[in-house]
Write a protein that holds these residues in place. Structure first.
Motif, PDB file in Angstrom:
ATOM      1  N   GLU A   8       0.829  -1.208   0.000  1.00  0.00           N
ATOM      2  CA  GLU A   8       0.000   0.000   0.000  1.00  0.00           C
ATOM      3  C   GLU A   8       0.861   1.255   0.000  1.00  0.00           C
ATOM      4  O   GLU A   8       0.618   2.184  -0.770  1.00  0.00           O
ATOM      5  CB  GLU A   8      -0.909   0.023   1.235  1.00  0.00           C
ATOM      6  CG  GLU A   8      -2.067  -0.925   1.173  1.00  0.00           C
ATOM      7  CD  GLU A   8      -2.897  -0.863   2.449  1.00  0.00           C
ATOM      8  OE1 GLU A   8      -2.888   0.185   3.126  1.00  0.00           O
ATOM      9  OE2 GLU A   8      -3.556  -1.870   2.760  1.00  0.00           O
ATOM     10  N   LEU A   9       1.877   1.287   0.878  1.00  0.00           N
ATOM     11  CA  LEU A   9       2.769   2.449   0.921  1.00  0.00           C
ATOM     12  C   LEU A   9       3.554   2.587  -0.377  1.00  0.00           C
ATOM     13  O   LEU A   9       3.817   3.700  -0.842  1.00  0.00           O
ATOM     14  CB  LEU A   9       3.718   2.339   2.111  1.00  0.00           C
ATOM     15  CG  LEU A   9       3.092   2.580   3.474  1.00  0.00           C
ATOM     16  CD1 LEU A   9       4.069   2.229   4.576  1.00  0.00           C
ATOM     17  CD2 LEU A   9       2.653   4.014   3.607  1.00  0.00           C
ATOM     18  N   VAL A  30       1.372   4.338  -2.895  1.00  0.00           N
ATOM     19  CA  VAL A  30       1.298   5.775  -2.597  1.00  0.00           C
ATOM     20  C   VAL A  30       2.587   6.468  -3.041  1.00  0.00           C
ATOM     21  O   VAL A  30       2.550   7.543  -3.663  1.00  0.00           O
ATOM     22  CB  VAL A  30       1.033   5.996  -1.086  1.00  0.00           C
ATOM     23  CG1 VAL A  30       1.187   7.449  -0.707  1.00  0.00           C
ATOM     24  CG2 VAL A  30      -0.345   5.490  -0.712  1.00  0.00           C
ATOM     25  N   LEU A  31       3.739   5.862  -2.729  1.00  0.00           N
ATOM     26  CA  LEU A  31       5.017   6.447  -3.139  1.00  0.00           C
ATOM     27  C   LEU A  31       5.155   6.481  -4.662  1.00  0.00           C
ATOM     28  O   LEU A  31       5.669   7.459  -5.226  1.00  0.00           O
ATOM     29  CB  LEU A  31       6.179   5.657  -2.530  1.00  0.00           C
ATOM     30  CG  LEU A  31       6.372   5.805  -1.023  1.00  0.00           C
ATOM     31  CD1 LEU A  31       7.372   4.785  -0.514  1.00  0.00           C
ATOM     32  CD2 LEU A  31       6.824   7.207  -0.692  1.00  0.00           C
ATOM     33  N   ARG A  32       4.687   5.430  -5.328  1.00  0.00           N
ATOM     34  CA  ARG A  32       4.779   5.380  -6.789  1.00  0.00           C
ATOM     35  C   ARG A  32       3.971   6.520  -7.413  1.00  0.00           C
ATOM     36  O   ARG A  32       4.446   7.224  -8.295  1.00  0.00           O
ATOM     37  CB  ARG A  32       4.274   4.032  -7.300  1.00  0.00           C
ATOM     38  CG  ARG A  32       4.487   3.835  -8.803  1.00  0.00           C
ATOM     39  CD  ARG A  32       3.751   2.631  -9.328  1.00  0.00           C
ATOM     40  NE  ARG A  32       2.311   2.742  -9.185  1.00  0.00           N
ATOM     41  CZ  ARG A  32       1.529   3.514  -9.953  1.00  0.00           C
ATOM     42  NH1 ARG A  32       2.042   4.240 -10.894  1.00  0.00           N
ATOM     43  NH2 ARG A  32       0.224   3.550  -9.745  1.00  0.00           N
ATOM     44  N   ARG A  33       2.744   6.720  -6.931  1.00  0.00           N
ATOM     45  CA  ARG A  33       1.911   7.808  -7.461  1.00  0.00           C
ATOM     46  C   ARG A  33       2.492   9.167  -7.112  1.00  0.00           C
ATOM     47  O   ARG A  33       2.505  10.069  -7.948  1.00  0.00           O
ATOM     48  CB  ARG A  33       0.480   7.688  -6.921  1.00  0.00           C
ATOM     49  CG  ARG A  33      -0.337   6.682  -7.716  1.00  0.00           C
ATOM     50  CD  ARG A  33      -1.796   6.704  -7.321  1.00  0.00           C
ATOM     51  NE  ARG A  33      -1.982   5.745  -6.235  1.00  0.00           N
ATOM     52  CZ  ARG A  33      -2.520   6.023  -5.061  1.00  0.00           C
ATOM     53  NH1 ARG A  33      -2.988   7.203  -4.792  1.00  0.00           N
ATOM     54  NH2 ARG A  33      -2.616   5.091  -4.140  1.00  0.00           N
ATOM     55  N   HIS A  34       2.969   9.338  -5.889  1.00  0.00           N
ATOM     56  CA  HIS A  34       3.493  10.631  -5.451  1.00  0.00           C
ATOM     57  C   HIS A  34       4.716  11.065  -6.258  1.00  0.00           C
ATOM     58  O   HIS A  34       4.863  12.225  -6.603  1.00  0.00           O
ATOM     59  CB  HIS A  34       3.838  10.579  -3.961  1.00  0.00           C
ATOM     60  CG  HIS A  34       4.428  11.840  -3.434  1.00  0.00           C
ATOM     61  ND1 HIS A  34       3.675  12.974  -3.209  1.00  0.00           N
ATOM     62  CD2 HIS A  34       5.704  12.166  -3.102  1.00  0.00           C
ATOM     63  CE1 HIS A  34       4.463  13.937  -2.758  1.00  0.00           C
ATOM     64  NE2 HIS A  34       5.694  13.470  -2.683  1.00  0.00           N
ATOM     65  N   HIS A  35       5.603  10.134  -6.556  1.00  0.00           N
ATOM     66  CA  HIS A  35       6.838  10.461  -7.277  1.00  0.00           C
ATOM     67  C   HIS A  35       6.710  10.259  -8.782  1.00  0.00           C
ATOM     68  O   HIS A  35       7.693  10.445  -9.509  1.00  0.00           O
ATOM     69  CB  HIS A  35       8.007   9.637  -6.731  1.00  0.00           C
ATOM     70  CG  HIS A  35       8.362   9.999  -5.319  1.00  0.00           C
ATOM     71  ND1 HIS A  35       8.936  11.191  -4.977  1.00  0.00           N
ATOM     72  CD2 HIS A  35       8.211   9.318  -4.158  1.00  0.00           C
ATOM     73  CE1 HIS A  35       9.130  11.239  -3.681  1.00  0.00           C
ATOM     74  NE2 HIS A  35       8.695  10.111  -3.142  1.00  0.00           N
ATOM     75  N   GLY A  36       5.556   9.843  -9.257  1.00  0.00           N
ATOM     76  CA  GLY A  36       5.343   9.666 -10.692  1.00  0.00           C
ATOM     77  C   GLY A  36       6.169   8.551 -11.302  1.00  0.00           C
ATOM     78  O   GLY A  36       6.636   8.672 -12.436  1.00  0.00           O
TER      79      GLY A  36
END
Length: 182
Positions: free
Chosen positions: A107-108, A111-117
């Motif tokens: 899950e984290l 979130v990190l993948r989406r946040h950093h593109g």
């Protein structure tokens, strides 16, 4: 000397596994021999804060946590997944704990993948010529004391099959890591 007599041991009359303390020289140096009494010390019995609630979680609606630098904390997952009644957390099965932790890492990671593109995560187990992004947790190869020479990357199960890689931190000017960090 004559032959030594061996005592017979039967289920009705078992032979003692340990010699009584009066016969053993080690009984003189046991921790019990140094303890003057079994009552707790005055310092222990006069301590404050007994029974005080230090932390709790559950009904956290409407709470806004703020940190310096614009950071905020929010609960992950569905509200129905939050605990609604007490449970004995020390009595959980290790496999259940592992499943929950692996799910949280995934899950984290999302979130990190989406946040950093990022497009996706590569496997930490496979060598790569180009720079890649991998997902995992910080671990330690020693006795739990994290230093620049004991840091491991514990890859996630989905893409890295749980591979463990030593991390080289020698070229970093500064860093801040803790065991379990995603």
């Amino acid at each position: 000397q004559g032959p030594q007599k061996r005592s017979n041991s039967t289920p009705e009359t078992p032979r003692p596994k340990r010699a009584p303390p009066s016969r053993s020289p080690y009984g003189l140096f046991s921790p019990g021999s140094f303890s003057p009494s079994v009552t707790p010390s005055q310092k222990y019995s006069s301590r404050g804060g007994r029974g005080e609630v230090v932390a709790s979680f559950g009904t956290a609606q409407g709470l806004a946590w703020r940190g310096r630098g614009g950071c905020s904390v929010r609960l992950f997952g569905c509200p129905e997944d939050n605990l609604t009644k007490p449970y004995k957390f020390m009595f959980q099965k290790a496999l259940d704990v592992r499943e929950v932790l692996a799910g949280r890492v995934e899950e984290l990671g999302e979130v990190l993948r989406r946040h950093h593109g990022l497009e996706g995560f590569a496997s930490a187990a496979l060598p790569a010529q180009e720079p890649v992004a991998v997902l995992g947790q910080i671990g330690c190869d020693g006795n739990g004391k994290l230093n620049a020479h004991s840091v491991l990357l514990l890859g996630d199960r989905e893409t890295s099959a749980g591979a463990q890689l030593p991390l080289d931190l020698s070229e970093l000017r500064e860093y801040s890591l803790f065991p379990g960090q995603v």
